[in-house]
Design an enzyme around this catalytic site. Structure first.
Site, PDB file in Angstrom:
ATOM      1  N   GLY A   1       0.822  -1.188   0.000  1.00 26.50           N
ATOM      2  CA  GLY A   1       0.000   0.000   0.000  1.00 26.50           C
ATOM      3  C   GLY A   1       0.864   1.250   0.000  1.00 26.50           C
TER       4      GLY A   1
ATOM      5  CB  CYS B   1       4.553   8.935   1.951  1.00 23.34           C
ATOM      6  SG  CYS B   1       5.786   7.713   2.448  1.00 23.34           S
TER       7      CYS B   1
END
Length: 224
Positions: A78, A179
């Site tokens: 993820g 991120c």
């Protein structure tokens, strides 16, 4: 410095020297997870370093790949883009949630708490933030990210894990939006004055590993 080995029955605690190519680590993780699922291998906590690489999670946005100066590898975990490289402690977790509580959220929170507890042993106050993945600190001044978390769960076996910046070249993060969070800088234990030895952080992880696993066991008891 010799890293103490935690007392983890039925779990292999592995520390790899040198740099492990990312593709090799992915293959090893997948193979080990399949073997754990079949009951043919022990669970694994694997501490390693990678050569410089950008990894793309399942939510990676190509617009956030600013300067692909290093190889870019789909990770299958993820999250979005992150960087791995020398001086960063990467920890992969191949754990069986069938016997530790089938609760992915509890697992991720457990990982966050483990990293935070390890950093606290080194005198670094750190925390997690709802809706903003990672481990954060204001120890060096403005809020900055010191650790990244990205996991995958397949047949209730975990893969991937977390990475903590011990003493990487922080300029390497400039090739991506780490991120997907453009407004926050990254930092490292070295920048915070803790030192540049991976073994120092490894020792703190080892001393807090049992509490992490007990948290998962507690989750399992609650499920029952």
């Amino acid at each position: 410095m010799t890293t103490p080995l935690p007392d983890l029955p039925d779990i292999e605690w592995r520390v790899s020297a040198g740099l492990t190519p990312y593709d090799d680590a992915l293959a090893e993780m997948e193979s080990r997870a399949a073997a754990v699922s079949r009951g043919e291998a022990r669970e694994l906590i694997w501490l390693l370093e990678h050569p410089p690489v950008y990894t793309a999670g399942t939510s990676a946005d190509p617009a956030e790949l600013i300067d692909p100066r290093f190889p870019v590898v789909p990770a299958g975990r993820g999250g979005r883009y992150t960087y791995h490289g020398p001086g960063q402690r990467v920890v992969y977790l191949v754990l069986d949630l069938n016997k530790r509580g089938r609760d992915v959220r509890a697992f991720v929170h457990g990982v966050e708490d483990w990293v935070i507890a390890a950093l606290a042993r080194l005198g670094v106050p750190a925390y997690s933030v709802d809706g903003r993945v990672g481990i954060w600190t204001t120890a060096g001044g403005p809020e900055a990210k010191v650790g990244a978390i990205g996991v995958r769960v397949k047949r209730w076996i975990t893969l991937h894990g977390f990475a903590v910046n011990v003493a990487p070249d922080l300029s390497h993060f400039g090739g991506i939006v780490p991120c997907g969070l453009p407004d926050y800088p990254v930092t490292s234990l070295d920048m915070l004055g803790v030192g540049d030895e991976l073994a120092t952080f490894d020792a703190a992880l080892a001393l807090t590993a049992t509490a992490f696993l007990e948290t998962l066991s507690f989750s399992r008891e609650n499920e029952a």
